[in-house]
Write an enzyme that holds these catalytic residues in place. Structure first.
Site, PDB file in Angstrom:
ATOM      1  N   LYS A 191      -8.624  -1.975   6.452  1.00 30.54           N
ATOM      2  CA  LYS A 191      -8.968  -2.505   5.131  1.00 30.54           C
ATOM      3  C   LYS A 191      -8.049  -3.658   4.743  1.00 30.54           C
ATOM      4  O   LYS A 191      -8.479  -4.643   4.136  1.00 30.54           O
ATOM      5  CB  LYS A 191      -8.916  -1.367   4.107  1.00 30.54           C
ATOM      6  CG  LYS A 191     -10.043  -0.354   4.350  1.00 30.54           C
ATOM      7  CD  LYS A 191      -9.954   0.874   3.489  1.00 30.54           C
ATOM      8  CE  LYS A 191      -8.910   1.843   3.966  1.00 30.54           C
ATOM      9  NZ  LYS A 191      -9.079   3.229   3.560  1.00 30.54           N
ATOM     10  N   SER A 228      -7.180   3.390   9.672  1.00 35.92           N
ATOM     11  CA  SER A 228      -8.005   3.367   8.457  1.00 35.92           C
ATOM     12  C   SER A 228      -7.355   2.452   7.399  1.00 35.92           C
ATOM     13  O   SER A 228      -8.024   1.616   6.789  1.00 35.92           O
ATOM     14  CB  SER A 228      -8.130   4.806   7.936  1.00 35.92           C
ATOM     15  OG  SER A 228      -8.532   4.844   6.614  1.00 35.92           O
ATOM     16  N   ARG A 270     -14.264  12.559   8.539  1.00 38.57           N
ATOM     17  CA  ARG A 270     -12.939  13.184   8.682  1.00 38.57           C
ATOM     18  C   ARG A 270     -12.687  14.158   7.538  1.00 38.57           C
ATOM     19  O   ARG A 270     -12.156  15.254   7.723  1.00 38.57           O
ATOM     20  CB  ARG A 270     -11.851  12.103   8.720  1.00 38.57           C
ATOM     21  CG  ARG A 270     -11.862  11.302  10.015  1.00 38.57           C
ATOM     22  CD  ARG A 270     -11.032  10.037   9.881  1.00 38.57           C
ATOM     23  NE  ARG A 270      -9.657  10.334   9.565  1.00 38.57           N
ATOM     24  CZ  ARG A 270      -8.836   9.486   8.924  1.00 38.57           C
ATOM     25  NH1 ARG A 270      -9.264   8.281   8.552  1.00 38.57           N
ATOM     26  NH2 ARG A 270      -7.607   9.823   8.674  1.00 38.57           N
ATOM     27  N   HIS A 272       0.854  -1.189   0.000  1.00 33.26           N
ATOM     28  CA  HIS A 272       0.000   0.000   0.000  1.00 33.26           C
ATOM     29  C   HIS A 272       0.889   1.238   0.000  1.00 33.26           C
ATOM     30  O   HIS A 272       1.890   1.295   0.713  1.00 33.26           O
ATOM     31  CB  HIS A 272      -0.885  -0.013   1.250  1.00 33.26           C
ATOM     32  CG  HIS A 272      -1.872   1.110   1.282  1.00 33.26           C
ATOM     33  ND1 HIS A 272      -3.070   1.056   0.602  1.00 33.26           N
ATOM     34  CD2 HIS A 272      -1.847   2.325   1.880  1.00 33.26           C
ATOM     35  CE1 HIS A 272      -3.741   2.185   0.801  1.00 33.26           C
ATOM     36  NE2 HIS A 272      -3.010   2.980   1.570  1.00 33.26           N
TER      37      HIS A 272
HETATM   38  N1  URA Z   1      -5.763   6.600   3.180  1.00 35.73           N
HETATM   39  C1  URA Z   1      -6.628   5.844   3.909  1.00 35.73           C
HETATM   40  O1  URA Z   1      -7.013   4.752   3.492  1.00 35.73           O
HETATM   41  N2  URA Z   1      -7.055   6.343   5.084  1.00 35.73           N
HETATM   42  C2  URA Z   1      -6.660   7.522   5.581  1.00 35.73           C
HETATM   43  O2  URA Z   1      -7.076   7.884   6.662  1.00 35.73           O
HETATM   44  C3  URA Z   1      -5.776   8.293   4.809  1.00 35.73           C
HETATM   45  C4  URA Z   1      -5.322   7.805   3.607  1.00 35.73           C
END
Ligand code: URA
Length: 434
Positions: free
Chosen positions: A185, A181, A166, A80
């Protein structure tokens, strides 16, 4: 007024029960947005302790489904990036790692702010489907060794809701909130391990190195506590990666890398991240051996073959992979030229990202459509000699109004100076955090 808002506002710690109730209540819509927003702002200022953060993350994962990829043998490794300009690395990296027998379940995002998104780049391929149901996600992964898809609505739904709040309340820039966050995922998608590419510099989401390092450290530690092995690399994002910035043109450049060509920095970062993924996947003992395998997968064409397989399984038109000149290209062209002779001293990735977003490569609002064929191809990079009148970049766009709006951002992105600045080393990696 709930006591948890005041507790966090005053620097206190929330207990696990309260944290679970908050995240669950937020994702089910039973706690009003204004109360969640107030808590998020308190978290921006006060942070979360390691225990609070671990519980917050666990509650985010528990808010939805969690893919079980146990039927697919091997350690599943994802990568990522916090988002960059010209960052097409995932497109060549995932097939190469899969070609080395480490499965890659990759769930990516769309363009965000001035940074590009892997899903938008993939959708330059006619017919390519990025919305996959969990069963199809697993089937493509089993058959191709990689899958390139978007986030399903059922994975970590609390994150979608919290992220929207946010975004609307100036509370995105919080290290614990960003770390949880991202990781929610990745854990929900079924990955066992993760290589994080945390960008640093004027084109990055967190430009300052200290903040980027703190985010990397938090992600590595938090992931480890949650059973996800993570290694993070801080990488330079002052100028774009490679020469292409846009959707179709970046895909074209990624295919060049898979064919053994492509810009040196793009190839080097692909090999380095791939080597880290092979180590995490247990395929090789160290990254030197990993780099050798990734290089071999480029040389043999095995990486390109994996991309073809994945594209075919996800409904994409293989003719554009075999002949990338068939990918969309916007009809209008302008050349940005050097106004003086000298050395290219700066190539501001932030300005180029914002300029190409205005051209239509990204979104100013969530509902905007991207144009796959617009973008910029850089003729020069930092450290190159230029003579007055030389082309610095070729801009492709679809309508004059957008070019007029983007031009004040694009032209100042190129700064020519009288002295040669030290050329970036080919490796963009600044630090490794594990
Ligand atoms: N990317 C994400 O998936 N979450 C965040 O909070 C910021 C960037």
């Amino acid at each position: 007024m709930p006591t948890w808002i005041a507790c966090k506002r005053d620097g206190g710690e929330l207990d696990d029960g309260a944290l679970r109730t908050i995240v669950d209540g937020a994702s089910r819509g039973v706690i009003p947005d204004y109360q969640i927003s107030a808590l998020l702002m308190a978290i921006v200022w006060r942070g979360l302790s390691p225990r609070e953060l671990a519980t917050w993350l666990d509650a985010m994962v528990a808010s939805g489904d969690r893919l079980r990829l146990d039927r697919i043998p091997g350690i599943k490794v994802d990568k990522h990036s916090t988002g960059g300009v010209g960052d097409k690395i995932s497109l060549c990296l995932a097939p190469l790692v899969a070609a080395c027998d480490v499965p890659v379940p990759m769930m990516s995002g769309r363009s965000l702010g001035h940074t590009g998104g892997t899903l938008d780049k993939l959708e330059s391929i006619p017919g390519f489907r990025t919305a996959l149901e969990p069963r199809e996600f697993e089937r493509v992964l089993a058959k191709a060794g990689l899958v390139l898809a978007g986030q399903s609505a059922r994975l970590a739904p609390a994150d979608r809701l919290l992220y929207a709040l946010r975004d609307a309340t100036a509370t995105v820039e919080s290290i614990p909130l960003i770390a949880s966050s991202i990781l929610a995922k990745k854990i929900a998608e079924g990955a066992d391990a993760l290589v994080m590419d945390v960008k640093v510099g004027c084109g990055a989401f967190l430009p300052e190195r200290g903040r980027a390092r703190a985010l990397a450290r938090t992600i590595v530690d938090l992931g480890g506590r949650a059973g996800l092995r993570v290694i993070a690399l801080l990488t330079a994002m002052d100028q774009p990666i490679g020469r292409a910035v846009g959707n179709a043109c970046e895909l074209r450049e990624a295919i060049e890398v898979l064919r053994g060509d492509g810009p040196a920095d793009t190839r080097a970062l692909t090999v380095r991240l791939g080597a880290e993924m092979l180590v995490l996947g247990g395929r090789v003992p160290d990254r030197r051996n990993g780099a050798t395998l990734i290089e071999a997968a480029i040389a043999s064409g095995a990486g390109l073959e994996r991309l073809r397989k994945c594209v075919a399984l996800q409904g994409g038109d293989l003719r554009v992979i075999d002949d990338p000149s068939r990918l969309p290209q916007a009809p209008r062209v302008k050349i940005i030229r050097a106004r003086t002779s000298g050395w290219l001293a700066r190539l501001d990735a932030g300005l180029l990202g914002r300029g190409t977003t205005i051209l239509g490569a990204g979104r100013l609002r969530k509902e905007d459509l991207v144009n796959p064929g617009v973008g910029i191809e850089l003729d020069r990079k930092v450290g190159d000699r230029v003579e007055r009148g030389d082309p610095l970049a070729t801009v492709r766009f679809a309508d004059d109004a957008r070019w007029s709006a983007a031009r004040p951002l694009l032209e100042p992105a190129f700064v020519v100076g009288p002295k040669r600045v030290p050329v970036h080393p080919t490796s963009l990696v600044l630090e490794t955090i594990s």
